[in-house]
Each structure stands twice: as structure tokens, then as C-alpha cells.
Design an enzyme around this catalytic site. Structure first.
Site, short mmCIF file in Angstrom:
data_model
loop_
_atom_site.label_atom_id
_atom_site.label_comp_id
_atom_site.label_asym_id
_atom_site.label_seq_id
_atom_site.Cartn_x
_atom_site.Cartn_y
_atom_site.Cartn_z
CD GLU B 60 -1.84 -2.36 1.49
OE1 GLU B 60 -0.69 -2.62 1.92
OE2 GLU B 60 -2.75 -3.22 1.43
CG HIS B 129 -10.24 -6.65 8.21
ND1 HIS B 129 -9.00 -6.94 8.71
CD2 HIS B 129 -10.16 -6.95 6.89
CE1 HIS B 129 -8.23 -7.42 7.74
NE2 HIS B 129 -8.91 -7.43 6.63
#
Ligand code: TPP
Ligand code: MG
Lengths: 319, 327
Positions: B60, B129
Site C-alpha cells: 500500500e 477490519h
């Protein structure tokens, strides 16, 4: 491993397989929620490495595909299943779920959901071991695709620089979710990526537990004897999708069948049978006993355990 | 006007903009061959090829920086971060580079990137998450933040973001990709600033954005039908900059405000809207504004605890009744 060891490990691997398949069923029955990443196909990796290491003594850390690693470290399958059911009796008190199995009493230091996150944590535990002068080692199990995080390289550099007692085990199952390794990674042999840091590394078959064990023994001895970090790449395959909502459109059924012909449980079973150390009947009895145990004890425990109390929502946020 | 799903609206915006401008590219994990975790880039790989629809490694920090670097030379990257929880790894480049480069180069360089990400808590995805992170993005100078509450906005905001010369963060929601709604058949660009009155009312303003707009709309129905309270719902689709005028106008009309957010309360949209009310129209208030928000806990896995941690329309109704002294 002695013949007795191998028979014990075979039983464990059958348990690991059946446990995971039972999780699948429980997920379909909506008893388990969230993300669920299963381990079938890769059993020889965790088992082979941990047979060469000291489960419950060495510190283990991994990603979200973590149930079997915890159980192998000594965590009771019941409290793992209870965690998946979100129960108060779960190893993470129902707060963590499938991706966050924790059992510090067995030195299982957790499953983490961010790809690559455990690399430096493993090195940090190795630093602590080094400072305290213990004979434990830190073992980090992660996948192939995790090696594309920058923190992989940062951690390798520090681990070598400070000669830390950490073993990196790369379970190379050829995919990161739906992206094949050769579409995400310039160098396919993961163990070769480590040479830039002068870290000892090896690659071997991850389906044959004897092969894994032999390589892991070298790796573990290296790390435990103070020679610094080691990187072991195990070539393996996950049978199921990445998690539950994966229709496996990115790979062929033929490829899956090829890998299933090298099933880690079958390889060990057949070897023991040919050596006269196991019979077909004995094996079937192992499977039956395992299923009974999972149903009557593991599932029963998870089902009958209490939910966490809503009043305890904020428990564990701060010390 | 066709009814399409939120993910289809996002896909259509990508497709139209990529067809219009060959310098528009998209990149992210599993967006190409797999078509995207939430199908937002479905079919684009086949249509535009791997040079413009890039399946990235799980890097990322790396691919976000790469996209920003490409934007320096005129490429228009749409960077998908699979989930906002992973955006932490990309924030260095988003915040230290994309948001600041125009200013610190005295206007020479800009980073016209779009960052899209699925935020919000879905079902039992656990602590790592389930983050709501709009509060983190909206406090950064040089970065625009928008968050669509319906397919029309998802379509129009993405199209405008791609054409904007500023970096734009688009906060989507994991639970909303299958939501249906009307989207104009002709091309439509949604403004990146402002707010929308999603339902007009007179007694209280319910401020929401993204998923909480739907809690507010449902609450407004209940308030009208069961309690005779007329609630106005204001959709704050732009979180940075926030629409000071829109906030003032509505509060000056209703004299009461409730702000609903899925985020935890500290340093969030709620605190910011209340600050703006204080600055813009404090003396219009008949009662102290109230925030509806999540509990300040990492998201629990257990579903009962999870439900207890996250508010819904019932909490909005309760907050309004309390505001009117009826609870
Ligand atoms: C930082 C971060 N980025 C993306 C993801 C989404 N994600 C979860 S698992 C995964 C693939 C990981 O593949 P690999 O490391 O090979 O492990 P495997 O699942 O194959 O065991 C991805 C992209 C994530 N969890 N964290
Ligand atoms: Mg993998």
C-alpha cells in the site's frame, strides 16, 4: 521424528483438517461470522516446522489464517472454536474472532489481519529474547504475498543487523487472495529475495512433512544457536478459497487436483502404511475418533458457552 | 434514470472517465483480473488492459506513492485501497506528499489522485477490519474528502474527483456496495463541496453522511409518524471542506441539531459540526446539539457486542426525543 512421533503428528494433522472443515460448516450455519480463512492443504507446513521447534516454548506469530498454528502451539481446540463462535470462553474472550486468535500461555502471540504486520513484531520478540538471554526463538509464519510489503525488507535488514533469533517461515501457496504470485511479484522464489540481507535461507516442498521437518530442523538449530535469523520457504497450496466469499475463478480445477494428489495427510499416511507402522483400519479409526471429539467436545463446548456481557463492552480497552 | 447498485455506479464512473481520458488509470489489490473486491472495477481490465488497470502487489505504501508520482507528470490515477484499515500504510504518502506538495512547491506541482476505499464496519470483521477513519482524513489540509451515501453520489463524486486537480479521498462503505438507487442516464458530475437536504423538515436537523444518512432518514420517518416531529435530514457528502453555509441554514431553520456518525465521537464529524454550529449560528439554537456515535472501543468480533458498539436509526430517534425532553 520417530515412528511414534509421526503417528502422533498424523493424528494432529487429521484433527487440524477436520477442525477447519467443521469451521466451514459452522460458517455456513452462520455460527461463525466475519472473515474465515482456512488451512486445509497446508498442514505439513505448520506441523513440520513446529515439530522441529518447541511448541509452547518458542514464540509464534502469524496472520489471519491462524487457527491451526495456535492449536499446534498447545491451545485447546475448544477455546479456539469458542472464539470463532464469539463466546466469552474463547481464547480471545470472543473479542478477537477467527483472525485474532491469541494464547500467550502457550506463547502463541497472535493472529493479525494486516498483511505483513507480524514481520517486525516477530523481530521485536526476538530482540526481547536476546536481551533476556532465553533459549526461545521467535517464529513468524506468513504467506508469499506478504513479502511485498516494505516492512518485510525493513525487518530483514534489522533482524540481520542485530543478529536476532527469529525464523521467518514463508508458506508459499502461490496466491495472495485472487492474484497469482507471478502477477504480483518480480522474483518468484521467495527465499532468493532474502539474500540481499545476507540471511540464511532455503526453499523446500511444503507438502511432505518429512521434507519440511528436515529443513526446519536446520533452520531452527541455526536460529537457536545464536547464528541469527533464517528464512524458510515452503511450497504449498490452500485447497479452499482465500476466505469464504471466493469462487476460485483465478485458478483451474486441474491445478487444484494436481496439488491434491500431493496431499500432506495422504503422503504421511501412505508412508506409515507402507512402512507397516499403520493400517487402513487404524487410520479410519483416527478419523472417526477425531470427528467424534470435534463434535462432542469442541463444538459442544462452543455451543454451550456463554456470550460476553454487553456491560463488558469496554473491558480490555485500557489497562 | 436507471436503478443501479452503488458498485455499478462506481464502475460506470471509472469506465466513462477511462474512455474519455487515456491518462486515467486505476490501481489496487485484486482490481484487475478479479474485478475488485467489491466489483467496482469489474470488466475494466478486459477493456483497458493491464497498463491502465493495474493489479498491484500488497504494497500500500509503495503503490500509493507510485500513483502520486505518476500524477506529478499528468497521469490521473484512481487508487483503490481495499479497506480503509489498510490505508494507514498509505497515509504517509497521502498526507505528507499528495496533500502538501502543491503548497510546499508554491503551486508548481499537484497530485490529482483519487484514493477510494471501503470504510465502515461490516459484519463481525473484527478490530483490524472495521475502522471508520473519515475523521483521520478530514483533518488534513490539502486533501478533499467526500463520502457518497447513494449510487448517484457514488457515480457523480467519483467523476468529479477524477477531474479535480486536487487529491480526493472517497470514503465508501462495505455495507453499501449492493445498495440500489437511481443514477441519471446522462453524464452527471456531483460537486465536491456542499451538502444536500435529503429530506426537508422544520423541527430538528439530523446531520448524517454515508451510511448514517440512512439511519437519519429512517429515524425521520419514525419521528414523523410516531412522535409528530418534523426532521430535516442533511447529507454531508463532503467532509472536507464541510459545508458551513448548509449547516448554518438548516440549523437556523430548525434550531435543533443531531449529528449521527458511525465513527467514535472524539475528534469526529460530530465534534466538527458542533464547532461550526457554535461559530456560525450559536444563538439560533433552542437546545444543545447531540451526537450519535459508536462506542470508543476497537470493534469487537462478537455480534452482540458489535451491535452494542455501533449506533443505528433507533439511537437517532432516542437522541431526538431526548432533545425534546420526551425521553
Ligand atoms: C495491509 C493489508 N493489505 C491488504 C489486505 C487484504 N488481504 C488479506 S489477505 C491478502 C493476501 C495475502 O496473501 P499471502 O500473504 O500470500 O497469504 P495467504 O492468504 O495466501 O496465506 C490480502 C491482500 C490486508 N489484510 N492487509
Ligand atoms: Mg499466499
Amino acid at each position: 521424528m520417530t515412528p511414534d512421533d509421526k503417528k502422533r503428528v498424523l493424528k494432529e494433522m487429521v484433527m487440524h483438517r477436520r477442525f477447519e472443515e467443521r469451521c466451514y460448516q459452522a460458517y455456513m450455519e452462520r455460527k461463525i461470522g466475519g472473515f474465515l480463512h482456512l488451512y486445509p492443504g497446508q498442514e505439513a507446513c505448520c506441523n513440520g516446522v513446529m515439530e522441529a521447534a518447541r511448541p509452547g516454548h518458542d514464540y509464534v506469530i502469524t496472520g489471519y489464517r491462524d487457527h491451526v498454528h495456535a492449536i499446534k502451539c498447545g491451545t485447546d481446540p475448544k477455546v479456539v472454536m469458542a472464539e470463532l463462535y464469539g463466546k466469552e470462553t474463547g481464547c480471545s474472550k470472543g473479542r478477537g474472532g477467527s483472525m485474532h486468535i491469541f494464547d500467550t500461555s502457550h506463547h502463541f502471540m497472535g493472529g493479525y489481519a494486516l498483511v505483513g504486520g507480524p514481520f517486525p513484531l516477530a523481530a521485536g520478540m526476538a530482540k526481547a529474547i536476546q536481551m533476556k538471554g532465553g533459549d526461545e526463538i521467535a517464529i513468524c509464519f506468513l504467506g508469499d504475498a506478504a513479502n511485498n510489503q516494505g516492512v518485510f525488507h525493513e525487518t530483514l535488514n534489522m533482524a540481520k543487523l542485530w543478529n536476532l533469533p527469529v525464523l521467518f517461515v514463508c508458506e508459499n501457496n502461490l496466491y495472495g487472495i485472487g492474484t497469482a504470485l507471478d502477477r504480483s511479484t518480480a522474483v518468484l522464489d521467495q527465499y532468493k529475495r532474502v539474500c540481499a540481507y545476507n540471511i540464511e535461507a532455503a526453499q523446500c516442498d511444503g507438502q511432505d512433512i518429512d521434507v519440511v521437518y528436515q529443513h526446519a530442523k536446520v533452520a531452527v538449530d541455526h536460529v537457536r544457536s545464536g547464528k541469527g535469523p533464517y528464512f524458510l520457504e515452503l511450497m504449498t497450496y490452500r485447497y479452499r478459497g482465500h476466505s469464504m466469499s471466493d469462487s476460485r475463478g483465478y485458478r483451474s480445477r486441474e491445478e487444484e487436483e494436481l496439488w491434491k494428489q500431493r496431499d500432506p495427510i495422504n503422503i504421511l499416511r501412505d508412508r506409515l502404511i507402507s512402512a507397516g507402522q499403520l493400517t487402513e483400519d487404524e487410520f479410519r479409526a483416527i478419523e472417526k475418533a477425531t470427528d467424534d471429539y470435534i463434535e462432542n467436545e469442541v463444538i459442544a463446548f462452543a455451543e454451550s458457552s456463554p456470550e460476553p456481557a454487553v456491560a463488558d463492552l469496554e473491558k480490555y480497552v485500557l489497562a | 434514470m436507471a436503478e443501479i447498485m452503488y458498485w455499478e455506479a462506481i464502475q460506470r464512473a471509472h469506465d466513462e472517465e477511462m474512455a474519455r481520458d487515456p491518462l486515467v488509470i486505476c490501481m489496487g489489490e485484486d482490481i484487475g483480473v478479479a474485478g475488485g473486491t467489491y466489483k467496482a472495477t469489474k470488466g475494466l481490465y478486459e477493456k483497458y488492459g493491464e497498463k491502465r488497470v493495474m493489479d498491484t502487489p500488497i504494497s500500500e505504501g509503495g503503490f500509493t506513492g507510485l500513483g502520486i508520482g505518476a500524477s506529478f507528470l499528468g497521469i490521473r490515477p484512481i487508487i483503490e485501497i481495499m479497506s480503509v484499515n489498510f490505508a494507514w500504510l498509505a497515509m504517509d504518502q497521502m498526507f505528507n506528499t499528495a496533500a502538501k506538495v502543491r503548497y510546499m512547491s508554491g503551486g508548481q506541482l499537484t497530485a490529482p489522485c483519487v484514493f477510494r476505499s471501503a470504510g465502515g464496519a461490516a459484519h463481525q470483521l473484527g478490530a483490524q477490519h472495521s475502522a471508520r477513519m473519515e475523521k483521520v482524513f478530514m483533518g488534513i489540509a490539502g486533501l478533499r474528502v467526500v463520502t457518497p451515501s447513494n449510487p448517484k453520489q457514488a457515480y457523480g463524486l467519483l467523476k468529479s474527483a477524477i477531474r479535480s486537480d486536487d487529491p480526493v479521498f472517497i470514503n465508501e462503505h462495505e455495507l453499501m456496495y449492493n445498495m440500489k438507487g437511481e443514477v441519471p442516464d446522462e453524464e452527471y458530475l456531483h460537486p465536491l463541496e456542499g451538502s444536500e437536504v435529503a429530506r426537508a423538515g422544520t423541527d430538528v436537523t439530523l446531520f448524517g453522511y454515508n451510511i448514517s444518512v440512512h439511519w437519519c432518514l429512517k429515524a425521520a420517518d419514525i419521528l414523523q409518524q410516531q412522535h409528530g416531529i418534523s426532521a430535516e435530514v442533511v447529507d454531508l457528502y463532503a467532509l472536507s471542506p464541510l459545508d458551513r453555509d448548509g449547516i448554518r441554514k438548516s440549523v437556523s431553520k430548525t434550531h435543533r441539531a443531531v449529528i449521527a456518525e458511525e465513527d467514535e465521537a472524539p475528534v469526529g464529524v460530530g465534534s466538527e459540526v458542533i464547532a461550526i454550529i457554535n461559530e456560525e449560528c450559536f444563538f439560533e439554537l433552542d437546545a444543545a446539539p447531540v451526537r450519535v456515535h459508536s462506542a470508543l472501543v476497537p470493534q469487537p468480533y462478537n455480534h452482540t457486542l458489535e451491535k452494542a458498539a455501533i449506533p443505528d436509526h433507533n439511537d437517532v430517534v432516542k437522541a431526538v426525543l431526548k432533545l425534546f425532553g420526551r425521553a
